[in-house]
Design an enzyme around this catalytic site. Structure first.
Site, PDB file in Angstrom:
ATOM      1  N   ILE A 138      -7.393   0.917   1.286  1.00  0.00           N
ATOM      2  CA  ILE A 138      -6.212   1.398   1.893  1.00  0.00           C
ATOM      3  C   ILE A 138      -5.475   2.294   1.152  1.00  0.00           C
ATOM      4  O   ILE A 138      -4.365   3.010   1.330  1.00  0.00           O
ATOM      5  CB  ILE A 138      -5.289   0.256   2.430  1.00  0.00           C
ATOM      6  CG1 ILE A 138      -5.125  -0.782   1.314  1.00  0.00           C
ATOM      7  CG2 ILE A 138      -6.117  -0.468   3.478  1.00  0.00           C
ATOM      8  CD1 ILE A 138      -4.035  -2.131   1.314  1.00  0.00           C
ATOM      9  N   GLY A 141      -4.633   5.230  -6.025  1.00  0.00           N
ATOM     10  CA  GLY A 141      -3.676   5.801  -7.089  1.00  0.00           C
ATOM     11  C   GLY A 141      -4.303   6.135  -8.062  1.00  0.00           C
ATOM     12  O   GLY A 141      -5.540   6.607  -8.203  1.00  0.00           O
ATOM     13  N   THR A 142      -3.664   6.469  -9.128  1.00  0.00           N
ATOM     14  CA  THR A 142      -4.010   7.558 -10.251  1.00  0.00           C
ATOM     15  C   THR A 142      -4.929   6.433 -11.045  1.00  0.00           C
ATOM     16  O   THR A 142      -5.837   7.076 -11.671  1.00  0.00           O
ATOM     17  CB  THR A 142      -2.740   7.645 -11.198  1.00  0.00           C
ATOM     18  OG1 THR A 142      -1.702   8.020 -10.505  1.00  0.00           O
ATOM     19  CG2 THR A 142      -3.098   8.553 -12.192  1.00  0.00           C
ATOM     20  N   LYS A 161      -5.105  -4.741  -5.584  1.00  0.00           N
ATOM     21  CA  LYS A 161      -5.100  -3.326  -6.309  1.00  0.00           C
ATOM     22  C   LYS A 161      -6.160  -3.552  -7.318  1.00  0.00           C
ATOM     23  O   LYS A 161      -5.881  -4.361  -8.554  1.00  0.00           O
ATOM     24  CB  LYS A 161      -3.721  -3.113  -7.020  1.00  0.00           C
ATOM     25  CG  LYS A 161      -3.356  -1.807  -7.861  1.00  0.00           C
ATOM     26  CD  LYS A 161      -1.957  -1.519  -8.031  1.00  0.00           C
ATOM     27  CE  LYS A 161      -1.719  -0.575  -8.986  1.00  0.00           C
ATOM     28  NZ  LYS A 161      -0.335  -0.047  -8.918  1.00  0.00           N
ATOM     29  N   ASP A 256       9.387   5.696 -10.989  1.00  0.00           N
ATOM     30  CA  ASP A 256       8.610   6.500  -9.908  1.00  0.00           C
ATOM     31  C   ASP A 256       9.041   6.184  -8.698  1.00  0.00           C
ATOM     32  O   ASP A 256       8.210   5.751  -7.541  1.00  0.00           O
ATOM     33  CB  ASP A 256       6.895   6.103 -10.205  1.00  0.00           C
ATOM     34  CG  ASP A 256       6.334   7.440  -9.694  1.00  0.00           C
ATOM     35  OD1 ASP A 256       6.772   8.434  -9.471  1.00  0.00           O
ATOM     36  OD2 ASP A 256       5.095   6.964  -9.427  1.00  0.00           O
TER      37      ASP A 256
HETATM   38  N1  LIG Z   1       0.907  -4.368  -1.136  1.00  0.00           N
HETATM   39  C1  LIG Z   1       0.513  -3.182  -0.683  1.00  0.00           C
HETATM   40  N2  LIG Z   1      -0.010  -3.309   0.827  1.00  0.00           N
HETATM   41  C2  LIG Z   1      -0.449  -2.379   1.367  1.00  0.00           C
HETATM   42  N3  LIG Z   1      -0.882  -1.047   0.680  1.00  0.00           N
HETATM   43  C3  LIG Z   1      -0.462  -0.961  -0.461  1.00  0.00           C
HETATM   44  C4  LIG Z   1       0.072  -2.263  -1.109  1.00  0.00           C
HETATM   45  N4  LIG Z   1       0.277  -1.592  -2.699  1.00  0.00           N
HETATM   46  C5  LIG Z   1      -0.188  -0.625  -2.712  1.00  0.00           C
HETATM   47  N5  LIG Z   1      -0.690  -0.194  -1.248  1.00  0.00           N
HETATM   48  C6  LIG Z   1      -1.055   1.212  -1.220  1.00  0.00           C
HETATM   49  O1  LIG Z   1      -1.924   1.697  -2.104  1.00  0.00           O
HETATM   50  C7  LIG Z   1      -1.457   2.903  -2.812  1.00  0.00           C
HETATM   51  C8  LIG Z   1      -1.552   3.124  -4.260  1.00  0.00           C
HETATM   52  O2  LIG Z   1      -1.062   1.664  -4.788  1.00  0.00           O
HETATM   53  P1  LIG Z   1      -0.125   1.995  -6.265  1.00  0.00           P
HETATM   54  O3  LIG Z   1       0.853   3.300  -5.911  1.00  0.00           O
HETATM   55  O4  LIG Z   1       0.390   0.722  -6.408  1.00  0.00           O
HETATM   56  O5  LIG Z   1      -1.304   2.551  -7.005  1.00  0.00           O
HETATM   57  P2  LIG Z   1      -1.177   3.297  -8.399  1.00  0.00           P
HETATM   58  O6  LIG Z   1      -2.636   3.476  -8.963  1.00  0.00           O
HETATM   59  O7  LIG Z   1      -0.140   3.029  -9.200  1.00  0.00           O
HETATM   60  O8  LIG Z   1      -0.789   4.786  -7.444  1.00  0.00           O
HETATM   61  P3  LIG Z   1       0.088   5.905  -7.811  1.00  0.00           P
HETATM   62  O9  LIG Z   1      -0.787   6.708  -8.858  1.00  0.00           O
HETATM   63  O10 LIG Z   1      -0.049   6.679  -6.424  1.00  0.00           O
HETATM   64  O11 LIG Z   1       1.292   5.523  -8.454  1.00  0.00           O
HETATM   65  C9  LIG Z   1       0.027   2.753  -2.336  1.00  0.00           C
HETATM   66  O12 LIG Z   1       0.410   4.185  -2.091  1.00  0.00           O
HETATM   67  C10 LIG Z   1      -0.018   1.979  -0.834  1.00  0.00           C
HETATM   68  O13 LIG Z   1      -0.379   2.977   0.090  1.00  0.00           O
END
Ligand SMILES: Nc1ncnc2c1ncn2[C@@H]1O[C@H](COP(=O)(O)OP(=O)(O)OP(=O)(O)O)[C@@H](O)[C@H]1O
Length: 591
Positions: A138, A141-142, A161, A256
């Protein structure tokens, strides 16, 4: 996804040098038979609701030390918290003694994690990966992939995640540890709750378990069929500011805030998510922090100017951008580079006074100080906004961070006290599941269709022209298009490589292999083309454009002088090569 163990985990902490099992290849999440069953029996038996991440129903997080329990927060955990506050916590220093590490490994934690992130996992027991069924990918992220999954014990739908540590680099693990520590510190309805961690003793990856959220604000806002009214905007903003107030009261800066990090559940409840860039701060004992945080469109001027001494104002600025964005129907300052971003800020918010330049002593002030001064024109630019929103926008988008006040002050502002009041989250319309990623998919699909249409139309013409043009020199238009394509490709490549963050984690991976039940896995194209906004554009039509992503650019360019400034810093070579904004913060104590 397997991993090879065979190197010594080097760590600057006291428990460095622990050898991990040599050359063992194992499926990710494979069951670790060595974990004492006594520990396992605790699954699901300990209640939490405590900031410790436990979940009575799902049994995802297990309190074996109980240090995060509400009733004990005044005890050991609080004492640790105080220590953290008095000198800002540094995951490097958070390793527990060897015997605790032994216990953690016996409890099922991999030794590489315990060695580097002992404090982050203290009191918890990992949940086994094979007790989740992956449903769908779904998010990407980075440094992580996010999956929708079913907890086969509780039946609950969760978000997993997945963070992968390809080389088990202690640096990356420490940053993850910081995210976990911060998430464990927070406990508020408007902040995403870490329900637990999934890994095993032999695994080289880690899953963070969260409640599943259907939407993110960026996805909803970008939907062509959704237009928020004033009370809905107030509802979202009230929740955002309440979550921020909690974070700031617990001495956490998010760093962020943007639409895609504001998740919304099916009941309209907004939760601040993604604490990957968050940091503890101590207002009374300031320590330098990196200025390379916050996605460009939401980044406050002081960070663009290189501030390392900042506070809650950075999150409040981002919140101001979101408020104006929700009312405008599109991002208000979509800069493509740091220079352009700052220029957009000055054009809207006015250029800083001489007094501010003198007072702030910002590192990049001499580089970025504009030749001409700009007048602040927020009220004119947003003249169609509800009148009560303007004072709040003026406050949140103050150039001087001190003038932005606090989340509490924003919550007490006239905006929330005047009619129409914020609606109740449960009264928000039931939106179809919508994430920023969906908007990006729509965007990609539309672009693909447009390109296909162009190709079809061109096809017949090209066939007719082929012979005649075989030796022709491209017309200026064709050259221009070629250049545009090259630029476009460069941008896409940069987007794929560059991150909107200032700290580095392992790159995202295409991951179809999990150590537990697999569902469908979609390939997600992480490339993203930001809207092409003219440099001087600062007029708002407030008409929603059909395709609009709201999380800011993933590309970053440096003015040469800033690049050289950064070259002098101790950032890793790798980060420089990547042009990654999410660079490692190698400067000691700059987090
Ligand atoms: N609890 C959740 N329920 C549903 N979708 C989620 C949830 N947590 C994260 N996501 C989805 O996954 C994506 C990436 O999650 P997150 O931002 O925590 O990861 P990241 O690796 O830190 O990403 P970024 O590099 O964009 O900051 C989010 O933009 C969201 O769409």
């Amino acid at each position: 996804m397997g991993c090879v163990f065979g190197k010594q985990i080097s760590s600057s902490g006291p428990s460095s040098g622990e050898l991990v099992v040599g050359k063992v290849r194992e499926k990710d999440g494979e069951r670790d038979l060595a974990v004492p069953s006594g520990r396992r029996e605790k699954v699901g038996t300990v209640s939490t609701g405590d900031g410790g991440g436990g979940d009575r129903e799902s049994g995802v997080a297990i309190q074996n030390g109980g240090d995060q329990k509400e009733g004990q927060k005044d005890g050991n955990a609080r004492a640790r918290g105080e220590r953290r506050r008095s000198s800002r916590p540094n995951p490097r220093l958070s390793n527990p003694p060897k015997n605790i590490q032994g216990e953690q490994v016996a409890a099922g934690w991999p030794s590489w994690l315990s060695a580097v992130a002992g404090e982050a996992i203290n009191g918890w027991t990992p949940r086994r990966a094979d007790t989740f069924e992956k449903i769908d990918k779904i998010g990407q992220g980075t440094y992580s992939n996010v999956y929708k999954a079913r907890d086969t014990i509780s039946g609950k739908i969760v978000a997993l995640k997945k963070v992968r540590f390809d080389n088990l680099e202690p640096e990356s693990v420490r940053f993850m540890a910081r995210e976990i520590l911060i998430l464990r510190r927070l406990d508020h309805p408007n902040v995403v709750k870490l329900q637990g961690l999934v890994t095993s003793r032999m695994s080289c990856s880690l899953y963070l378990v969260f409640d599943y959220m259907d939407h993110d604000l960026a996805g909803l806002a970008a939907s062509p069929v959704i237009k928020f009214n004033e009370s809905q905007v107030k509802c979202f903003m009230h929740q955002l500011l309440s979550g921020l107030e909690h974070c700031h009261n617990r001495h956490v800066l998010h760093r962020d805030i943007k639409g895609s990090n504001l998740l919304i559940d099916s009941g309209g409840v907004l939760k601040i998510a993604d604490f990957g860039l968050a940091s503890f701060f101590d207002p009374n004992h300031k320590q330098p922090m990196t200025s390379r945080v916050v996605t460009l469109w939401y980044r406050p001027p002081e960070l663009l100017l290189g501030a390392t001494d900042y506070g809650v104002g950075v999150d409040l600025w981002s919140a101001g951008c979101i408020l104006a964005e929700l009312l405008a129907g599109k991002p208000i300052m979509p800069g493509r580079t740091e220079v352009e971003q700052l220029h957009k800020i000055f054009k809207l918010c006015g250029s800083p006074s001489d007094e501010y330049w003198k007072k702030s002593k910002l590192p990049h002030a001499t580089i970025f100080k504009p030749q001409q001064s700009y007048r602040r024109c927020i009220a004119e630019t947003f003249k169609d906004f509800p009148p009560s929103s303007l004072p709040l926008i003026e406050t949140l988008l103050a150039i001087d961070p001190a003038e932005r006040q606090t989340a509490t002050a924003a919550l007490n502002s006239e905006f929330f006290k005047s009619k129409p009041y914020a609606c109740d989250p449960s009264s928000l319309p039931k939106y179809p599941p919508s994430k920023e990623m969906d908007a990006k998919r729509r965007d990609e699909e539309a672009r693909r269709l447009r390109a296909a249409g162009r190709n079809n139309a061109d096809g017949a013409k090209k066939a007719r022209m082929r012979d005649r043009t075989a030796r022709a020199i491209p017309a200026p238009e064709a050259n221009a298009e070629l250049q545009a394509n090259i630029d476009q490709r460069r941008r896409l490549i940069s987007h794929a490589n560059a991150k909107s963050k200032s700290e580095k984690f392992p790159p995202p991976h295409q991951d179809g292999t999990l150590g537990f039940t697999l569902g469908t896995s979609h390939h997600i194209d992480s490339s993203y083309d930001p809207p092409d906004v003219p440099f001087s554009s600062m007029n708002f039509s407030y008409a929603k454009e059909p395709i609009q992503t709201w999380s800011g650019p993933l590309v970053e360019q440096q003015p040469s002088s800033v690049s050289s400034f950064r070259r002098k810093s101790k950032q890793s070579k790798k980060d420089k090569n990547n042009n990654s904004i999410r660079t490692k913060e190698k400067e000691k104590n700059v987090m």
